[in-house]
Structures are given as C-alpha cells and as structure tokens.
Write an enzyme that holds these catalytic residues in place. Sequence first.
Site, PDB file in Angstrom:
ATOM      1  N   CYS A  16       8.140   2.249  18.346  1.00  0.00           N
ATOM      2  CA  CYS A  16       8.438   1.857  19.717  1.00  0.00           C
ATOM      3  C   CYS A  16       8.161   0.364  19.835  1.00  0.00           C
ATOM      4  CB  CYS A  16       7.612   2.570  20.774  1.00  0.00           C
ATOM      5  SG  CYS A  16       7.996   4.301  20.950  1.00  0.00           S
ATOM      6  N   ARG A  40      11.678  -0.912  15.200  1.00  0.00           N
ATOM      7  CA  ARG A  40      10.538  -0.054  15.502  1.00  0.00           C
ATOM      8  C   ARG A  40      10.956   1.292  16.110  1.00  0.00           C
ATOM      9  NH1 ARG A  40       5.841  -2.641  15.433  1.00  0.00           N
ATOM     10  NH2 ARG A  40       4.951  -1.074  16.797  1.00  0.00           N
ATOM     11  N   TRP A  47      10.948   5.398  19.923  1.00  0.00           N
ATOM     12  CA  TRP A  47      11.073   6.339  18.807  1.00  0.00           C
ATOM     13  C   TRP A  47      10.236   7.533  19.235  1.00  0.00           C
ATOM     14  CZ3 TRP A  47       7.786   8.628  15.130  1.00  0.00           C
ATOM     15  CH2 TRP A  47       8.434   9.209  14.020  1.00  0.00           C
ATOM     16  N   ASN A  77       3.577   2.316  23.436  1.00  0.00           N
ATOM     17  CA  ASN A  77       3.809   2.598  22.020  1.00  0.00           C
ATOM     18  C   ASN A  77       2.560   3.294  21.510  1.00  0.00           C
ATOM     19  OD1 ASN A  77       3.540   0.373  19.168  1.00  0.00           O
ATOM     20  ND2 ASN A  77       4.195   2.478  19.219  1.00  0.00           N
ATOM     21  N   GLY A  78       2.712   4.506  20.981  1.00  0.00           N
ATOM     22  CA  GLY A  78       1.553   5.211  20.438  1.00  0.00           C
ATOM     23  C   GLY A  78       1.531   6.663  20.853  1.00  0.00           C
ATOM     24  N   GLU A  88      11.935   5.215  -5.940  1.00  0.00           N
ATOM     25  CA  GLU A  88      12.380   4.272  -4.911  1.00  0.00           C
ATOM     26  C   GLU A  88      13.908   4.324  -4.766  1.00  0.00           C
ATOM     27  OE1 GLU A  88      11.075   2.810  -2.591  1.00  0.00           O
ATOM     28  OE2 GLU A  88      12.394   1.159  -2.052  1.00  0.00           O
ATOM     29  N   LYS A 127      15.880   5.330  -1.319  1.00  0.00           N
ATOM     30  CA  LYS A 127      16.911   4.487  -0.663  1.00  0.00           C
ATOM     31  C   LYS A 127      18.162   5.311  -0.381  1.00  0.00           C
ATOM     32  CE  LYS A 127      14.882   2.041   0.280  1.00  0.00           C
ATOM     33  NZ  LYS A 127      13.587   1.539   0.292  1.00  0.00           N
ATOM     34  N   GLU A 168      17.525   7.750   2.497  1.00  0.00           N
ATOM     35  CA  GLU A 168      17.309   7.107   3.797  1.00  0.00           C
ATOM     36  C   GLU A 168      18.596   6.678   4.462  1.00  0.00           C
ATOM     37  OE1 GLU A 168      13.247   4.538   3.946  1.00  0.00           O
ATOM     38  OE2 GLU A 168      14.648   3.960   2.381  1.00  0.00           O
ATOM     39  N   HIS A 208      11.489  20.901 -17.603  1.00  0.00           N
ATOM     40  CA  HIS A 208      10.503  21.812 -17.022  1.00  0.00           C
ATOM     41  C   HIS A 208      10.945  22.329 -15.658  1.00  0.00           C
ATOM     42  CE1 HIS A 208       7.715  21.034 -20.234  1.00  0.00           C
ATOM     43  NE2 HIS A 208       7.910  19.734 -20.077  1.00  0.00           N
ATOM     44  N   LYS A 250      11.230   1.467  11.361  1.00  0.00           N
ATOM     45  CA  LYS A 250      10.727   0.690  10.251  1.00  0.00           C
ATOM     46  C   LYS A 250       9.216   0.668  10.169  1.00  0.00           C
ATOM     47  CE  LYS A 250      11.505  -3.390   7.659  1.00  0.00           C
ATOM     48  NZ  LYS A 250      11.941  -2.565   6.526  1.00  0.00           N
TER      49      LYS A 250
HETATM   50  N1  HGA Z   1       4.478   8.853  22.762  1.00  0.00           N
HETATM   51  C1  HGA Z   1       5.478   8.017  23.372  1.00  0.00           C
HETATM   52  C2  HGA Z   1       5.645   6.733  22.597  1.00  0.00           C
HETATM   53  C3  HGA Z   1       6.217   7.015  21.271  1.00  0.00           C
HETATM   54  C4  HGA Z   1       5.921   5.998  20.218  1.00  0.00           C
HETATM   55  O1  HGA Z   1       5.123   5.105  20.299  1.00  0.00           O
HETATM   56  N2  HGA Z   1       6.570   6.189  19.068  1.00  0.00           N
HETATM   57  O2  HGA Z   1       6.294   5.414  18.014  1.00  0.00           O
HETATM   58  C5  HGA Z   1       6.797   8.738  23.522  1.00  0.00           C
HETATM   59  O3  HGA Z   1       7.059   9.736  22.847  1.00  0.00           O
HETATM   60  O4  HGA Z   1       7.598   8.280  24.320  1.00  0.00           O
END
Ligand code: HGA
Length: 609
Positions: A2, A27, A74, A98-99, A481, A485, A488, A504, A604
């Site tokens: 985020c 982010r 995110w 964010n969090g 790696e 890639k 992803e 194996h 990221k």
């Molecule tokens: N928990 C919040 C913020 C998400 C976040 O920081 N993601 O990295 C939400 O879900 O909106």
Amino acid sequence: MCGIVAAAAQRDVAPLLIAGLKALEYRGYDSAGLAVLADGQVRRVRAKGKVREMEAAYLADPFPGGTGIAHTRWATHGVPNEANAHPHMVGRVTIVHNGIIENYAALRTELQAKGYAFSSETDTEVMAALIDVNLSKGLSLREAVLATVRELDGAYAIAVMSRDEPGRVVGARRGAPLLVGVGIGEHFLGSDAQALIQVTNKTIYLDEDDVVEITRERAQVYTLDGQPAARDVHESELSADAVERGEYRHYMQKEIFEQPRAVADTLEARIHAHGVLPNIFGVDGEELLAKVKGLHIVACGTSYHAGLVAKYWIEDYARLPVSVEVASEYRYREAVVPADTLFVAISQSGETADTLAAMRESRRRGYLGTLAICNVPESSVVREADLKLMTRAGPEIGVASTKAFTTQLSALALLALHLARQRGLEQARYQDLCAQLLRLPRAIDEALKLEPQIVALAERFVHRHHALFLGRGAHYPVALEGSLKLKEISYIHAEAYPAGELKHGPLALVDEDMPVIAVAPNGPLLDKLKSNLQEVRARGGELVVFADSAAHIDGNAARGVVLRVDAGGEFIAPAVFTVPLQLLAYHVAVLRGTDVDQPRNLAKSVTVE
Ligand code: HGA
C-alpha cells in the site's frame, strides 16, 4: 505494501497526490483513492483498479483544496473493491493506512457497541472510528492519533485528517515506512522518497512509533509519549529521471538492461585489481567480520535466492558455514545460533516486513552482529543493522526484481571475497576471483546481446502451462530465480530443481509438453549436468540449455535449443546466467500479454506479514 501520499499546501494538491501514487504503485495497485479537505468539507474519490482508474474518476469531477491524503492499495482485509478502498471516513476523520491492525476485530466489536457502523471490511476503518472516539473526548487530532495508536497491535503507516482541523495532516508509523517531505511553504507525507520527488528532495525519516503533524508552515515529530522530537532533514539523491521508462516498453525491460551499470555502480570504489577495500562495510566492519565463524542469511523471494548463491561462494572460498532461510520461517522458530555468527538480512526495499521482523528477532538470539544488504539507504533494515553494504541499483519499479538481484549478488560477492581474504584464501586464487568480479558488468552486457535469440525462443513457451528449470551448485538458485521470474510475470507454472534431483521425482513429469530449461556453466559439474540432460532427452522432453561458450554441449539433438553465454568465469557465472533467464521470462510475458510491470496479485515492497 500500500502506498500513501499526503500534502498540506496552498496549491491544489489532488494532481500532486495522484502523481505521487503513480510512483508508489509498485507497493500495490488493486484500488486507489484520495480525499481533499477544503472549507470544512472533505471530498473523496475512490476506484477499483489502478491509480489511472481513480484519476479518470477524479478528472471527471475535479475538486480544489490544499490539504489531502491519498492511497494505492494491496488488499489484506476485504476484497479489492471501491467500498474497501482508502481513504476511509468515519465521523470527523478521514484516513489512509498501510499495514495490518491485528486487534481490529475486538476493537470493531467494541465500537459497534458504541453505535459505530462500518461500510468496509477493512481494519483501517476501525482505526478511523477509534480516532473519532478520541476526538469526541476533546482531544486534538494529534492527541487523538497518539491515544489511538497506543491501543493498536500490529503495523501501520497512516495519514489522517479531521474535518475540524483545516490545513493539517497527522501521520504515524510502526513497522511500515513513512517519511516527511519538506517543501517551500508546504509539507508532505509519503511511503518513500520517490513519491515526493516531483515536489521536494528534502525528507525527514520517521523512527518507529513516531507521530508527525504537518501543516503548510511546519512538520513536527512526536514520540509515542507525546514529546516533541527532533529529526534530521536529509537531501535525497533521487532524480525524477531515474524513474522514467525512457525508450523501453516496460520498466522491467529497462531494469534488465540497466544491470551492467547498476552492477558497476555497486562495485565502484569497493574493489580493484588487488582486492576488496577493507572499509566497505562501515567503520567497524573489518574488525567485526574478522571474528565471524558462521553466517545466517535471512531474506524473502528473489533476495533469498541471492542468499542461496552466496552460501556456495562463502563456504567455497571463505570456508565458513552458512545457512540461508526465508524470513517468514526464521522469525517463528528457535534457530540455533552458534557463537560468533553474523546475521545477514537481504532486502531490496529494506522495508520487507518479514525480513525486518526477523532482523529484530535476531537481536534477542545472541548474534555477533547484523549486516544489511539493501538498495535503500534510509530504510528500516539499513538503519537498524550494525553493518551495511548498499546495492546501488537505483529505483526498481518493475515488481519482478531483476537489477536488485544481480546487484545483491555483486554485494554478496564482495562479502565472500572479503571474508575469504581475511581467512587466508591463497593470493593467486583471490586475485583471479577479484578479476572475475571486475569483469561482471561487461559479461552481463554481453549476455544482454542474446535478446534477439531469446525473443525467438519465447515463442516456444507462449502456449505452455508448465516448465522445469534445472541447475547444479550455485546455479541451482539461479534456476530457482529463473522459475520465479517466469511464474511471476507470465503466470506459467514453473519449478526449479537441482539437476541431480530430477530422477528422484520430477522426471515423472517430463514429456513432450514439459519444456526443461537448464543452466549449464562450464565447471566441474558440467559432465554430471549433461547426463541429467540426456535423461530428459530420453523421455522426449524439450530442452533449452543456456550453456557456457566454453562448454561442449550438443546443440543438434532433436527437440533442443542451446544458447551460448560467455560467463567470464565460474565465480561470476550465476549473475551472468541469470540475465538470459530474466529476458526469457520477460519476452514470454510480453507475448502472453500480461501486465509485466504490475503482475496480478503481487506488490513489490511487501511491508505486511
Ligand atoms: N489492511 C489494509 C491496508 C492493507 C495494506 O497495507 N496492504 O499492504 C487494507 O486491507 O486495506
């Protein structure tokens, strides 16, 4: 993850906030929103999808105002939709976050009992309500935020406005990044310096648990107990150009091609023909590293793969035992720490939540010291480590790491050489390894010339659903790696195995629909690898071999392709062989039409657990 941007300025800030969010999309990018406070009213716009979707909604009905907050999300709590998108508004409060708030469920129940109704599934909205409760007690916004964060468990970076306090944004951080941008007659908050580079290169990095209040005129930091605190203003060396895509189609392609320069920058003034300079890990570095009897390397994703390569190097050349572990595992188990072990954290952003938490946990476990290998000098991992060696990759925007990996390998190669020299590696051998490392930028440059051949090769993969990657020794992590890639960015299921493991189990998967990509540098294991390749051929598998120019590998066998790579030496070969694998993943993804720079479900910088 985020991304957060906030501003207290005289000019209209919505366009600045949108530009800042675009720089933060690495982010997270599942929804976005912004809110502006003007004349005691908050106007808000939110949209599912990328920042540009929200921008279109804003441009359809723009609004003025000099105080604002914005967010690119995110999702962790609640699906990505408009209702869960930030900013969230409860009562007088508007917030971006964010969090993860770990005690949000209990708090939500308490707040519902007080009559609060919630319109989203997020933990963030609970925080907004809690701040509103504290405002109702007559506290100022700053005091209400301080009182609220003291009640929270978990991690947060937030920016908050109150309808009753015009011209003011309060920020706070714990376990997630937030910094202040200092402009002329205006102040900003951002998740990183890149988001603010369009408005200022002067930044104040907040410490854990700091709360900050910004207005046009000033930025004042407070500690958790409410005391004013002084924090230095830094001048960032970032330039707006560093984050332009230029002639390239995607940031990932640009970043793959930047590797010769990024690696050269990482090596610059740290190694010359006679050896690695002694002081590159900081003032106490040489003395501390001389005492090391073993290393624990802890990292996530691509950085973890870099750590795995370093294990081969350090054990081979310095004869020190090395264990490498993913951070999310390490932090929750009781690792045995023998005396004089060095803890090494590798992270591109220096904010990776699991790596940071593992490093903090390591403090309790009695290590000799901690070393950070990282790309962001002001990041938490770097600030908290005893020793640091910065990679100098420059901003990496593509979500799939490329130049971060090869610059991490360069830094780890310096570490391996330094440790090896201290432990008496024979001079001639040492100098040969140094000479190889100095050749690395050129060898990568040569490997990039394979691009046209790889574009043709990529055609073979477009309609595949699976792929196997094989390598031996230090090239097993390179295979890992390469497969990461491909997964992803092209969404093709890929797995990597040490080539000797094929028989194996995974050999059972090999048939004409299973391409097998092998990394075959020249070295003592080449003959063994060739036998493994025969095992694949014998079962009709389609082989793609990246082989050292000096290695004798039969390129004419049916259903096979051999591409020649000039590795420039056994030591640096893992970094060189990585490059064609990056290009392969990139061109397969381009042909499949995926969102290369922002692949689905990923972000990221993973600043949540
Ligand atoms: N928990 C919040 C913020 C998400 C976040 O920081 N993601 O990295 C939400 O879900 O909106």
